[in-house]
Write a protein that holds these residues in place. Structure first.
Motif, PDB file in Angstrom:
ATOM      1  N   GLU A 108       0.572  -1.296   0.023  1.00 14.64           N
ATOM      2  CA  GLU A 108       0.237   0.255  -0.503  1.00 14.64           C
ATOM      3  C   GLU A 108       1.532   1.395   0.144  1.00 14.64           C
ATOM      4  OE1 GLU A 108      -3.466  -0.064   3.173  1.00 14.64           O
ATOM      5  OE2 GLU A 108      -3.311   2.341   2.361  1.00 14.64           O
ATOM      6  N   SER A 297       0.266  -3.927  -6.011  1.00  9.48           N
ATOM      7  CA  SER A 297      -0.414  -2.842  -5.818  1.00  9.48           C
ATOM      8  C   SER A 297      -1.221  -3.008  -7.770  1.00  9.48           C
ATOM      9  CB  SER A 297       0.327  -1.635  -5.662  1.00  9.48           C
ATOM     10  OG  SER A 297       1.598  -1.875  -4.919  1.00  9.48           O
ATOM     11  N   MET A 368      -3.991  -7.092  -1.344  1.00 10.36           N
ATOM     12  CA  MET A 368      -4.623  -6.099  -2.516  1.00 10.36           C
ATOM     13  C   MET A 368      -5.809  -6.474  -2.922  1.00 10.36           C
ATOM     14  SD  MET A 368      -3.692  -3.535  -4.463  1.00 10.36           S
ATOM     15  CE  MET A 368      -4.707  -3.068  -6.502  1.00 10.36           C
TER      16      MET A 368
END
Lengths: 803, 286
Positions: A108, A297, A368
């Motif tokens: 993150e 990500s 994620m």
């Protein structure tokens, strides 16, 4: 014109036209976002969390800010005024643009560094000192669903909702379905067979990672944003929404896009953040993700656990199907996140008639975000259904092809057939398709061959699976089911658009609202327009991906471009054709009704020697003084198309495998597919789409594993740890098709982008389980890497059976 | 995937290269770069200086020197895989090279680079070990020869000193036959090895007279399986003898697990690969 219309006798529709985009792509002269170098352009890199779950105690950027060439370091408080990431289906926790006091998944973004060079940006990002206080993560899906620990402490439950049907949304009807299945189970002459299986998380990994360049024009107060995206218009709208701008103040351009598979069907926080940085710094700003950024990500796909149960009679009549599952949403919801299992619900009962109770709960975990990955919910649904049917067929000792045939929705139920949730289906002939596969493959001979080899002690297996897909979205009215694009300032559901303009020299420009990520739009759309106008394909140029010039289009995903935007373009071409007929009639002093378009121009029926060219026609259109009174100049038309339904492609796949009992190594010997996507515009492009789709489905079955470790780590940072299928791993696919055109669009096309993926994983697993069935193996979870297959063999040898 | 800043030098001679290495702390030799550059891009390894040996003349050939073959530092995997003399005298290495990476990697990466990098899952180090290769290391202080059995020290660690360049790998022309077998991470022979085995053996008067067996991927480094040799030499090389000998493949080896294999699985695979490689080598030698 009737069903499957628009197909003229000398049609370029249905013909192989070589992909016109390939020379540039193959020679390396195509322009991708990362090729873009703007004067004064800065580069950003992100500081990312090394923990799955932690409090952010402090962020100290002083060292980074002091480095040469570093222009700014931004943290959550700098962008708090922009709110969370704009999200279409805003159910669950939305993603903050940068993490504030907590991080909720590995990777993150905590801070963004802007610097003169991408190397300098990375160096500075490494120099940002973040102090974390690690917390226990929630990773396991069953644990998450139990709410033993909350992913987000300000939410009451990790479970966001459960998609349940069918029918859908009618509690009484659902209860009645459950009762009828319970009654079937209680009968003496039925058996129930269950499979609990993991449909593992996958990393999309397109060849071109995501890349974005934002350029804020201070003078005009406008953004120009180049992004490797599947949804240029939605991105423009999302940026406009975030920054309080009008749609005309944001121009998004998606140039060549090197694969997307759904992962570029999101508006990402990095896309918003580079806009912010460009606005702050008055410079163009680029972010190109590294493969490591992409792994951790960019959205993931799949990530389900579920138990699938078939109840039926001893002769193959299925009386009930139940799916009870949990789907991983990750830590934050993005574009479609919670809607992905909903797509699975649509086809939860496949192309079958039996009562179905289907329930999948959507839960947050410290991972994620998951979202659309090729097939998106439909591969998962098809996997569980077809694995369970196969297990049932094996249990009762009836041929798996026969079991499927017995339970298909019969062809004579069309039109009027509907899915288990009551959604109408367009066209289908499942038995003909299956029979065509079995005959083409020589099914009986293959079975005999398998049995012969098996008698010699070899672990050879045949796997069959059938599927129905829902795609080609679709009705604009899907807005009313919650599929609203309002977050991106798009009021439509899933309409399509196309603009056709004939230039004065007789060539044609086609400008479409969607853009390809490798599907060959430049070729296919030229074929559609050429077919309607008779202008040769080589004289038609297709443009896409620039919101400043293209009409509003939703995007290329869900196998929808040809069916929806292709149909819009077809209708635009017809409008141009009608006007051209008037113009030609004026030139030829005839009636427009008598004009025939042929040989690159037009003539009066019966007088082909008096031909006017498209250049003659278009020249007239652009010389208004020569036009007949009352006729407007110009020769172009725009059309918007909203089909009355989605499309429902289907197919049957067969795989032949051999397992090396000593090593667990699976060899895929043959793969035979019989797909039905309705009419085919370009067979070579359709075959190419099936090839890629199969590779990705087989990749899930055999190689890919994007699951997190129990501690929230993701040990898949490169292709060393995350093996993708390559051509060296796959047999030469044997592709065939039946053709059942749809009646919901004028081209009769259904879409083929995802079919290969939706049909293939379970075909391979069914084959491997068949190969291992003499040992008593009834199930092996994907991916069927050698170590897992070998372990299943060992367990079977030890226990006599294993599941 | 952006490495930290580094200096790059491209010497024109071996002397120049060794002198740069001797005088520069933190310098690292760059040949094909197929292992080094990804590590740098991931910032797992950040040398201050790269000494590119790609422009030094005389390092790109495979030479037959009568009693041995010499593989130069810049010989690509593809060249090793397709060279007739390697095929004749070092089939295990030819096979291992042909199963290294993909086409692009095989064209760019080098056999000596793979050996010097000493990845436990790489194919060619164990082939060199089984073939009884000798590594030639040059430094500012001179040239020395290192036996393969002394060369591999630990994971990604060899006997090469910081100032040394592996200039060539010598394979003795020793008769007999060799073979390599592996199971790749994606099954078959593609990708890094989950486990593999390289063998060389000679047969005389119907009996295995001498042998070397080396394992890929199971321990911390390419490892000689002495127990197998002990059990095999003197036997007739029959299927039964091979099977029995292969059972001793793991004597003295500590098997490590990874994403692609548990300890139990890799231990089993090592035996299977040993058996299969031995069967091929015996067939080729007789």
């Amino acid at each position: 014109m009737g069903r499957g219309v628009g197909v003229s006798t000398t049609s370029v529709l249905g013909g192989v036209v070589k992909r016109r985009e390939d020379p540039a792509l193959i020679r390396g002269t195509g322009l991708y976002v990362d090729d873009l170098q703007l004067p004064g352009m800065l580069h950003v890199a992100f500081v990312r969390s090394p923990y799955a779950h932690a409090r952010v105690v402090s962020v100290d950027a002083s060292d980074a800010e002091a480095m040469d060439g570093v222009r700014a370091v931004y943290t959550a408080s700098d962008v708090a005024h922009l709110g969370d990431l704009v999200t279409q289906v805003a159910v669950g926790k939305l993603r903050p643009l940068l993490a504030g006091d907590k991080v909720n998944h590995l990777g993150e973004a905590v801070a963004m560094v802007a610097a003169d060079t991408r190397y300098g940006a990375r160096d500075a990002a490494d120099a940002v000192d973040v102090e974390y206080d690690p917390l226990d993560p929630v990773i396991d899906l069953k644990e998450a669903a139990s709410d033993a620990a909350l992913v987000h402490e300000d939410m009451e439950s990790n479970v966001l909702l459960a998609w349940e049907g069918g029918p859908w949304g009618d509690e009484e009807a659902i209860a009645a379905t459950q009762q009828s299945i319970a009654d079937a189970k209680a009968r003496d002459d039925t058996v129930s067979v269950s499979i609990e299986a993991v449909n593992q998380r996958l990393l999309p990994m397109p060849m071109e990672p995501r890349s974005v360049v934002a350029d804020w024009n201070v003078g005009y107060g406008r953004f120009t944003v180049h992004s490797s995206t599947q949804i240029a218009h939605a991105l423009a709208g999302g940026i406009a929404q975030t920054f309080g701008l009008s749609l005309t103040d944001v121009r998004c351009i998606a140039p060549e896009v090197g694969g997307g598979f759904g992962c570029k069907l999101n508006v990402y926080n990095d896309e918003i953040l580079v806009c912010f940085a460009s606005q702050q710094l008055g410079r163009p700003v680029k972010f190109t993700e590294t493969r490591r950024d992409a792994a951790g990500s960019t959205i993931h796909g799949r990530g389900w656990v579920a138990t699938a149960t078939i109840t039926g009679t001893g002769d193959g009549q299925i009386l009930g199907y139940e799916l009870d599952g949990i789907a991983d949403m990750g830590a934050y919801s993005q574009n479609f996140t919670v809607a992905i299992p909903f797509l699975g619900l649509f086809v939860g009962a496949g192309q079958y008639t039996f009562p179905t109770h289907w329930k999948v709960a959507c839960v947050h975990t410290h991972t994620m975000t998951t979202d659309a990955y090729r097939g998106a919910g439909r591969p998962e649904a098809a996997y569980y259904l077809e694995r369970a049917i196969d297990a049932y067929a094996r249990e009762i000792g009836v041929d798996p092809a026969e079991v499927r045939r017995m339970n298909f929705i019969p062809a004579d139920k069309f039109p009027g057939a509907a899915t288990h949730i009551g959604f109408p289906m367009d066209t289908g002939d499942y038995e003909t398709n299956l029979d065509a596969l079995l005959e083409t493959a020589g099914y009986e001979d293959l079975k005999a061959e398998r049995d012969q080899l098996r008698a010699e002690g070899r672990l050879v297996g045949l796997g069959l699976a059938t599927y129905v897909e829902v795609c080609g979205f679709g009705p604009s009215a899907l807005v009313d089911l919650g599929f609203s694009w309002a977050a991106y300032k798009i009021p439509s559901g899933f309409s399509g658009s196309g603009l056709v303009r004939v230039q004065a020299d007789g060539t044609a420009s086609v400008i479409i609202g969607t853009g390809p990520t490798g599907q060959g739009h430049q070729t296919t759309w030229a074929q559609i327009v050429s077919n309607q106008l008779g202008i040769p394909v080589e004289n038609i140029r297709v443009s896409h991906g620039d919101t400043a010039e293209s009409p509003l289009g939703i995007g290329t995903f869900g196998s929808r471009s040809a069916a929806v935007d292709g149909s819009a373009t077809y209708e635009a071409a017809n409008k141009v054709r009608a006007k051209a007929a008037d113009l030609a009639a004026h030139l030829l002093e005839a009636s427009a009704d008598d004009i025939v378009f042929a040989d690159g121009g037009a003539h009066v029926a019966g007088s082909p020697d008096q031909q006017v060219s498209w250049s003659d026609i278009a020249t007239l259109a652009y010389q208004p003084h020569r036009l007949p009174e009352g006729m407007e100049g110009g020769l172009e038309a725009h059309a918007v198309f909203s089909p009355g339904n989605a499309t429902w492609p289907f197919g049957s796949h067969l795989a032949l495998v051999e397992v090396d009992g000593d090593t667990g190594d699976v060899k895929l010997l043959r793969y035979i597919a019989m797909d039905d996507c309705g009419n085919v515009i370009n067979p070579m492009i359709v075959d190419g789409q099936i090839h890629g789709g199969l590779a990705q489905g087989i990749g899930q079955a055999m190689f890919e594993d994007g699951d997190y470790e129990a501690d929230g780590n993701l040990l898949k940072w490169s292709f060393v740890e995350y093996p993708l299928p390559t051509s060296a791993d796959l047999p030469s696919f044997e592709l065939h098709r039946t053709v059942t055109p749809t009646d919901i669009n004028p081209l009769g096309v259904k879409g083929i982008g995802e079919a290969g993926t939706i049909g293939s994983a379970q075909t391979v697993v069914n084959a491997v389980v068949d190969a291992l069935s003499p040992l008593g193996v009834t199930h092996v979870d994907m991916p069927l890497r050698p170590k897992r297959v070998w372990a299943a063999i060992q367990a079977a040898k030890t226990n006599g059976s294993v599941s | 995937m952006y490495p930290r800043s580094f200096e790059y030098v491209s010497p024109g001679s071996l002397d120049e290269a060794t002198s740069v290495l001797a005088s520069t702390e933190g310098a690292k030799v760059l040949a094909g770069g197929m292992s080094l550059l990804p590590l740098m891009k991931l910032r797992l390894f950040s040398p201050d200086v790269l000494v590119d040996i790609g422009r030094i003349p005389g390092l790109s050939s495979i030479e037959d020197r009568g009693d041995h073959l010499a593989i130069g530092a810049m010989v690509s995997h593809a060249a090793t895989a397709s060279d007739p003399s390697i095929a004749e005298h070092a089939a295990a290495l030819a096979t291992a090279a042909s199963w290294t990476g993909d086409v692009q990697v095989r064209n760019q990466g080098t056999t000596c680079g793979s050996i010097a990098h000493a990845d436990i899952a790489a194919d060619q180090p164990s082939a060199a070990l089984a073939l009884g290769a000798t590594m030639v290391a040059a430094s500012a202080g001179g040239v020395r020869e290192i036996a393969a059995s002394d060369f591999f020290v630990d994971t990604l660690t060899t006997a090469l000193e910081p100032g040394e360049i592996l200039t060539e790998t010598r394979i003795p022309k020793q008769g007999g036959a060799s073979a390599y077998e592996k199971l790749g991470r994606r099954g078959g022979h593609t990708d890094y090895a989950v486990a593999g085995a390289a063998v060389w053996l000679d047969v005389s008067d119907g009996a295995v007279s001498s042998a070397r067996v080396a394992l890929t991927g199971v321990g911390a480094k390419p490892t000689l399986a002495e127990g197998v040799v002990e059990a095999l030499v003197g036997t007739d090389g029959s299927g039964a003898a091979i099977a029995e000998a292969s059972e001793r493949a793991l004597e003295g080896v500590t098997v490590l697990d990874d994403l692609f294999g548990t300890v139990e699985y890799k231990a089993h695979l090592a035996k299977v690969m040993t058996r299969r490689a031995l069967q091929q080598a015996v067939a080729a030698a007789t």
